[in-house]
Design a protein around this motif. Structure first.
Motif, PDB file in Angstrom:
ATOM      1  N   GLU A 122      -4.077  11.004  -3.267  1.00  0.00           N
ATOM      2  CA  GLU A 122      -3.736  10.174  -2.104  1.00  0.00           C
ATOM      3  C   GLU A 122      -4.773   9.077  -1.899  1.00  0.00           C
ATOM      4  OE1 GLU A 122      -3.604  13.427  -2.204  1.00  0.00           O
ATOM      5  OE2 GLU A 122      -1.479  13.868  -1.828  1.00  0.00           O
ATOM      6  N   GLU A 123      -6.059   9.430  -2.013  1.00  0.00           N
ATOM      7  CA  GLU A 123      -7.114   8.433  -1.850  1.00  0.00           C
ATOM      8  C   GLU A 123      -7.070   7.395  -2.975  1.00  0.00           C
ATOM      9  OE1 GLU A 123      -9.140   7.980   0.756  1.00  0.00           O
ATOM     10  OE2 GLU A 123      -7.900   9.571   1.639  1.00  0.00           O
ATOM     11  N   LEU A 124      -6.699   7.839  -4.157  1.00  0.00           N
ATOM     12  CA  LEU A 124      -6.546   6.911  -5.280  1.00  0.00           C
ATOM     13  C   LEU A 124      -5.427   5.917  -4.993  1.00  0.00           C
ATOM     14  CD1 LEU A 124      -7.113   5.995  -8.214  1.00  0.00           C
ATOM     15  CD2 LEU A 124      -5.537   7.796  -8.972  1.00  0.00           C
ATOM     16  N   PHE A 125      -4.318   6.406  -4.470  1.00  0.00           N
ATOM     17  CA  PHE A 125      -3.191   5.517  -4.182  1.00  0.00           C
ATOM     18  C   PHE A 125      -3.534   4.538  -3.063  1.00  0.00           C
ATOM     19  CE2 PHE A 125       1.294   4.933  -2.473  1.00  0.00           C
ATOM     20  CZ  PHE A 125       1.624   3.990  -3.427  1.00  0.00           C
ATOM     21  N   LYS A 126      -4.255   5.020  -2.043  1.00  0.00           N
ATOM     22  CA  LYS A 126      -4.698   4.114  -0.985  1.00  0.00           C
ATOM     23  C   LYS A 126      -5.574   3.006  -1.559  1.00  0.00           C
ATOM     24  CE  LYS A 126      -4.748   7.572   2.739  1.00  0.00           C
ATOM     25  NZ  LYS A 126      -5.626   8.311   3.681  1.00  0.00           N
ATOM     26  N   THR A 139       6.078  -1.658  -3.222  1.00  0.00           N
ATOM     27  CA  THR A 139       6.989  -1.668  -2.075  1.00  0.00           C
ATOM     28  C   THR A 139       8.163  -0.731  -2.295  1.00  0.00           C
ATOM     29  OG1 THR A 139       6.389  -3.933  -1.479  1.00  0.00           O
ATOM     30  CG2 THR A 139       8.509  -3.125  -0.684  1.00  0.00           C
ATOM     31  N   LYS A 140       8.808  -0.826  -3.446  1.00  0.00           N
ATOM     32  CA  LYS A 140       9.932   0.069  -3.735  1.00  0.00           C
ATOM     33  C   LYS A 140       9.466   1.522  -3.765  1.00  0.00           C
ATOM     34  CE  LYS A 140      13.483   1.262  -7.110  1.00  0.00           C
ATOM     35  NZ  LYS A 140      12.934   2.586  -7.427  1.00  0.00           N
ATOM     36  N   LEU A 141       8.296   1.758  -4.329  1.00  0.00           N
ATOM     37  CA  LEU A 141       7.753   3.107  -4.389  1.00  0.00           C
ATOM     38  C   LEU A 141       7.596   3.682  -2.986  1.00  0.00           C
ATOM     39  CD1 LEU A 141       4.755   4.174  -6.634  1.00  0.00           C
ATOM     40  CD2 LEU A 141       4.968   4.975  -4.293  1.00  0.00           C
ATOM     41  N   ALA A 186      -6.302   0.262 -12.248  1.00  0.00           N
ATOM     42  CA  ALA A 186      -5.291  -0.389 -13.084  1.00  0.00           C
ATOM     43  C   ALA A 186      -4.374   0.647 -13.719  1.00  0.00           C
ATOM     44  CB  ALA A 186      -5.968  -1.238 -14.161  1.00  0.00           C
ATOM     45  N   ALA A 187      -4.954   1.737 -14.232  1.00  0.00           N
ATOM     46  CA  ALA A 187      -4.153   2.804 -14.838  1.00  0.00           C
ATOM     47  C   ALA A 187      -3.265   3.478 -13.802  1.00  0.00           C
ATOM     48  CB  ALA A 187      -5.077   3.829 -15.495  1.00  0.00           C
ATOM     49  N   ALA A 188      -3.812   3.709 -12.607  1.00  0.00           N
ATOM     50  CA  ALA A 188      -3.040   4.353 -11.545  1.00  0.00           C
ATOM     51  C   ALA A 188      -1.873   3.477 -11.114  1.00  0.00           C
ATOM     52  CB  ALA A 188      -3.949   4.643 -10.350  1.00  0.00           C
ATOM     53  N   LEU A 189      -2.109   2.186 -10.957  1.00  0.00           N
ATOM     54  CA  LEU A 189      -1.032   1.274 -10.560  1.00  0.00           C
ATOM     55  C   LEU A 189       0.113   1.338 -11.562  1.00  0.00           C
ATOM     56  CD1 LEU A 189       0.205  -1.024  -8.900  1.00  0.00           C
ATOM     57  CD2 LEU A 189      -1.177  -2.634 -10.247  1.00  0.00           C
ATOM     58  N   GLU A 190      -0.211   1.262 -12.841  1.00  0.00           N
ATOM     59  CA  GLU A 190       0.832   1.301 -13.873  1.00  0.00           C
ATOM     60  C   GLU A 190       1.645   2.593 -13.789  1.00  0.00           C
ATOM     61  OE1 GLU A 190      -1.067   0.791 -17.610  1.00  0.00           O
ATOM     62  OE2 GLU A 190      -1.474  -1.346 -17.327  1.00  0.00           O
ATOM     63  N   GLU A 223       5.534   3.120 -12.689  1.00  0.00           N
ATOM     64  CA  GLU A 223       6.418   3.629 -13.747  1.00  0.00           C
ATOM     65  C   GLU A 223       7.095   4.941 -13.362  1.00  0.00           C
ATOM     66  OE1 GLU A 223       4.121   4.087 -17.288  1.00  0.00           O
ATOM     67  OE2 GLU A 223       3.547   1.972 -17.371  1.00  0.00           O
ATOM     68  N   LYS A 224       6.316   5.879 -12.782  1.00  0.00           N
ATOM     69  CA  LYS A 224       6.804   7.243 -12.596  1.00  0.00           C
ATOM     70  C   LYS A 224       7.015   7.639 -11.139  1.00  0.00           C
ATOM     71  CE  LYS A 224       5.247  10.406 -15.286  1.00  0.00           C
ATOM     72  NZ  LYS A 224       4.408  11.389 -15.999  1.00  0.00           N
ATOM     73  N   GLY A 225       6.432   6.890 -10.204  1.00  0.00           N
ATOM     74  CA  GLY A 225       6.465   7.298  -8.806  1.00  0.00           C
ATOM     75  C   GLY A 225       5.200   8.047  -8.440  1.00  0.00           C
ATOM     76  N   PHE A 226       4.952   8.167  -7.151  1.00  0.00           N
ATOM     77  CA  PHE A 226       3.723   8.812  -6.697  1.00  0.00           C
ATOM     78  C   PHE A 226       3.743  10.312  -6.984  1.00  0.00           C
ATOM     79  CE2 PHE A 226       1.220  10.919  -3.337  1.00  0.00           C
ATOM     80  CZ  PHE A 226      -0.019  10.369  -3.623  1.00  0.00           C
ATOM     81  N   ALA A 227       4.835  10.983  -6.633  1.00  0.00           N
ATOM     82  CA  ALA A 227       4.893  12.438  -6.787  1.00  0.00           C
ATOM     83  C   ALA A 227       4.788  12.864  -8.247  1.00  0.00           C
ATOM     84  CB  ALA A 227       6.190  12.969  -6.175  1.00  0.00           C
TER      85      ALA A 227
END
Length: 233
Positions: free
Chosen positions: A70-74, A123-125, A32-36, A40-44
């Protein structure tokens, strides 16, 4: 066992149970924290320590559950989008109404369940950062884009098989359905999010207008079809 010993044992048991519940909850809190932060800020720009801090754990704890950012984002993609395709396909299989109504329902419920949520920003990210992170982009392609296309294709094929839709090139028909949905997500997480933007867009009215245009086109029903191109002789 004395009352004091019994009290100490019960207290230890409660503390242990609380710790176990907290341990089980941590992956969800981290996701949940990672998604926010990703939205908000982008992956990089998102740092692993920021995710840990927002979830209320240490950076080391984060890496106990996810080996890398990367694994967190997946995992965020899987939790919020990719993991829901079995449910959505089952819903498609159970639908008994017309295919036109199914398409209307699909686009409306997609917005309510996904597009209007924080996960809609994924999607936008991906569109803005995919070229810089090919591994994550490949994962998104396989786990989101391909099954998403397949589901829309199933809807269109259902309409053709039932004689409700005319025969079309399904490869590009899929994009006709997805294009307004992707535009809406992009708008909501860019210009639409700006306080000073004068243009207002009601998402559900927008989708309703788009789906009717897809279903009926812009030509009147009595408009003759365009002439076929003659081959050069």
């Amino acid at each position: 066992m004395s009352p004091i010993s019994k009290f100490i044992c019960e207290t230890h048991a409660k503390v242990h149970a609380k710790r176990e519940r907290r341990k089980e909850a941590r992956p969800g809190e981290l996701l949940a924290a990672a998604l926010e932060l990703f939205v908000e800020k982008g992956f990089a720009a998102t740092k692993s320590e920021e995710v840990a801090r927002r979830a209320g754990v240490s950076k080391g704890t984060l890496f106990l559950y996810f080996a890398s950012k990367e694994e967190l984002f997946k995992a965020v993609i899987r939790e919020n989008i990719a993991g829901r395709f079995p449910e959505w396909n089952a819903e498609f299989d159970a639908y008994t109404g017309s295919t036109a109504d199914l398409l209307r329902y699909t686009m409306t419920i997609w917005w309510q369940r996904l597009g209007a949520t924080k996960a809609g920003g994924i999607t936008k990210l991906m569109m803005s950062e995919a070229s810089n992170f090919p591994e994550v982009a490949a994962y998104y392609q396989k786990e989101v884009i391909e099954p998403g296309h397949a589901l829309v294709r199933r809807i269109l094929q259902r309409g053709i098989d039932r004689g409700e839709f005319r025969s079309i090139d399904l490869k590009y028909g899929v994009y006709s359905v997805l294009a307004p949905m992707i535009f809406l997500l992009t708008w909501e997480h860019s210009l639409g999010a700006c306080a000073g933007c004068d243009e207002t867009l009601d998402p559900e009215k927008y989708l309703a207008a788009q789906v009717e245009t897809i279903l009926h086109g812009l030509c009147k029903s009595d408009t003759p079809p365009p002439p076929e191109h003659k081959k050069d002789r």
